[in-house]
Design a protein around this motif. Structure first.
Motif, mmCIF file in Angstrom:
data_model
loop_
_atom_site.group_PDB
_atom_site.id
_atom_site.type_symbol
_atom_site.label_atom_id
_atom_site.label_comp_id
_atom_site.label_asym_id
_atom_site.label_seq_id
_atom_site.Cartn_x
_atom_site.Cartn_y
_atom_site.Cartn_z
ATOM 1 N N GLY A 94 24.098 -12.154 3.813
ATOM 2 C CA GLY A 94 24.034 -12.940 5.055
ATOM 3 C C GLY A 94 24.218 -14.361 4.699
ATOM 4 N N ALA A 95 23.670 -14.943 3.627
ATOM 5 C CA ALA A 95 23.694 -16.284 3.384
ATOM 6 C C ALA A 95 25.166 -16.557 2.438
ATOM 7 N N GLY A 96 25.689 -15.419 2.195
ATOM 8 C CA GLY A 96 27.150 -15.794 1.338
ATOM 9 C C GLY A 96 26.901 -15.697 -0.208
ATOM 10 N N LEU A 97 25.702 -15.084 -0.646
ATOM 11 C CA LEU A 97 25.238 -14.810 -1.923
ATOM 12 C C LEU A 97 25.516 -13.513 -2.349
ATOM 13 N N SER A 98 26.005 -13.362 -3.964
ATOM 14 C CA SER A 98 26.316 -12.254 -4.535
ATOM 15 C C SER A 98 24.860 -11.959 -5.140
ATOM 16 N N CYS A 99 24.698 -10.734 -5.474
ATOM 17 C CA CYS A 99 23.673 -10.304 -6.195
ATOM 18 C C CYS A 99 23.947 -8.894 -7.118
ATOM 19 N N ASN A 100 23.444 -8.980 -8.146
ATOM 20 C CA ASN A 100 23.547 -7.849 -9.234
ATOM 21 C C ASN A 100 22.142 -7.587 -9.284
ATOM 22 N N VAL A 101 21.760 -6.060 -8.899
ATOM 23 C CA VAL A 101 20.270 -5.801 -9.118
ATOM 24 C C VAL A 101 20.111 -4.897 -10.045
ATOM 25 N N VAL A 102 19.146 -5.029 -10.898
ATOM 26 C CA VAL A 102 18.619 -4.143 -11.913
ATOM 27 C C VAL A 102 17.188 -3.696 -11.737
ATOM 28 N N ALA A 103 16.966 -2.473 -11.650
ATOM 29 C CA ALA A 103 15.791 -1.794 -11.447
ATOM 30 C C ALA A 103 15.077 -1.598 -12.727
ATOM 31 N N GLY A 104 14.129 -2.142 -12.916
ATOM 32 C CA GLY A 104 12.958 -2.013 -14.239
ATOM 33 C C GLY A 104 11.955 -1.167 -13.788
ATOM 34 N N PHE A 105 11.084 -0.556 -14.624
ATOM 35 C CA PHE A 105 9.994 0.590 -14.259
ATOM 36 C C PHE A 105 9.019 -0.361 -13.448
ATOM 37 N N HIS A 106 8.773 -1.649 -13.502
ATOM 38 C CA HIS A 106 7.651 -2.040 -12.655
ATOM 39 C C HIS A 106 8.383 -2.965 -11.663
ATOM 40 N N HIS A 107 9.520 -3.459 -11.824
ATOM 41 C CA HIS A 107 9.884 -4.754 -10.828
ATOM 42 C C HIS A 107 11.590 -4.503 -10.824
ATOM 43 N N ASP A 108 12.130 -5.190 -9.581
ATOM 44 C CA ASP A 108 13.652 -5.389 -9.651
ATOM 45 C C ASP A 108 13.767 -6.629 -9.836
ATOM 46 N N HIS A 109 15.214 -6.949 -10.572
ATOM 47 C CA HIS A 109 15.450 -8.161 -11.181
ATOM 48 C C HIS A 109 16.774 -8.353 -10.671
ATOM 49 N N LEU A 110 16.982 -9.618 -9.927
ATOM 50 C CA LEU A 110 18.156 -10.005 -9.268
ATOM 51 C C LEU A 110 18.744 -11.078 -10.088
ATOM 52 N N PHE A 111 20.228 -10.824 -10.389
ATOM 53 C CA PHE A 111 21.129 -11.617 -11.060
ATOM 54 C C PHE A 111 21.971 -12.214 -9.966
ATOM 55 N N VAL A 112 21.663 -13.813 -9.906
ATOM 56 C CA VAL A 112 22.769 -14.504 -8.627
ATOM 57 C C VAL A 112 23.288 -15.648 -9.475
ATOM 58 N N GLU A 113 24.319 -15.997 -8.700
ATOM 59 C CA GLU A 113 25.030 -17.189 -9.171
ATOM 60 C C GLU A 113 24.108 -18.348 -9.551
ATOM 61 N N HIS A 114 24.120 -18.865 -10.778
ATOM 62 C CA HIS A 114 23.239 -19.800 -11.310
ATOM 63 C C HIS A 114 23.054 -20.917 -10.478
ATOM 64 N N ALA A 115 24.307 -21.492 -10.060
ATOM 65 C CA ALA A 115 24.356 -22.957 -9.298
ATOM 66 C C ALA A 115 23.814 -22.706 -7.899
ATOM 67 N N ARG A 116 23.497 -21.433 -7.504
ATOM 68 C CA ARG A 116 22.939 -21.186 -6.170
ATOM 69 C C ARG A 116 21.676 -20.452 -6.209
ATOM 70 N N ALA A 117 21.170 -20.375 -7.449
ATOM 71 C CA ALA A 117 19.823 -19.416 -7.629
ATOM 72 C C ALA A 117 18.753 -19.818 -6.595
ATOM 73 N N GLU A 118 18.319 -21.320 -6.701
ATOM 74 C CA GLU A 118 17.498 -21.952 -5.897
ATOM 75 C C GLU A 118 17.719 -21.619 -4.377
#
Length: 139
Positions: A94-118
């Motif tokens: 909805g904010a125009g941001l891509s996201c690659n999600v990786v599920a770990g055993f304890h947590h989910d980790h999101l990889f987003v465009e570095h320039a727009r990570a904040e």
């Protein structure tokens, strides 16, 4: 600590945390090269996908074309929980941001465009506060 399954509690307790590093996706034909410590590996028919720190990829001369920021959702989500990935991906989309999600055993980790990570972190914090969408029955 028991893994959480309830979507309302998952969203309220996400506690997204932005790692200060820069990560890249690359692929190799065999195992990871010496000096490369992947944070994610995925075995595919075409080769082994590695998600590694950019400086490690550069030192090993590994090719990449996407530099990502890594956001960890600190809530301990159950692997069979329903809706967290959809809610997070929807809010970011909805904010125009891509996201690659990786599920770990304890947590989910999101990889987003570095320039727009904040920006992605701010979106997730608004989602956690219930300020985005109607995912928890709020208007």
């Amino acid at each position: 600590m028991n893994a959480e399954r309830d979507l309302t509690r998952l969203l309220a307790g996400m506690r997204p945390e932005l790692d200060p590093g820069r990560y890249v996706f690359t692929t190799v034909a065999g195992p990871a090269p010496a000096g490369v410590a992947p944070v994610v590996t995925v075995a595919e028919d075409e080769g082994l996908t590695l998600v590694v720190r950019q400086e490690e990829a550069d030192a090993a001369a590994l090719p990449y074309d996407y530099v990502a920021g890594r956001i960890t959702l600190r809530v301990h989500s159950a692997l069979d929980a329903v809706g967290l990935t959809a809610a997070v991906a929807g809010a970011l989309a909805g904010a125009g941001l891509s996201c690659n999600v990786v599920a770990g055993f304890h947590h989910d980790h999101l990889f987003v465009e570095h320039a727009r990570a904040e920006q992605a972190l701010a979106v997730l914090e608004r989602l956690m506060a219930g300020d985005i969408g109607d995912t928890r029955g709020r208007s």
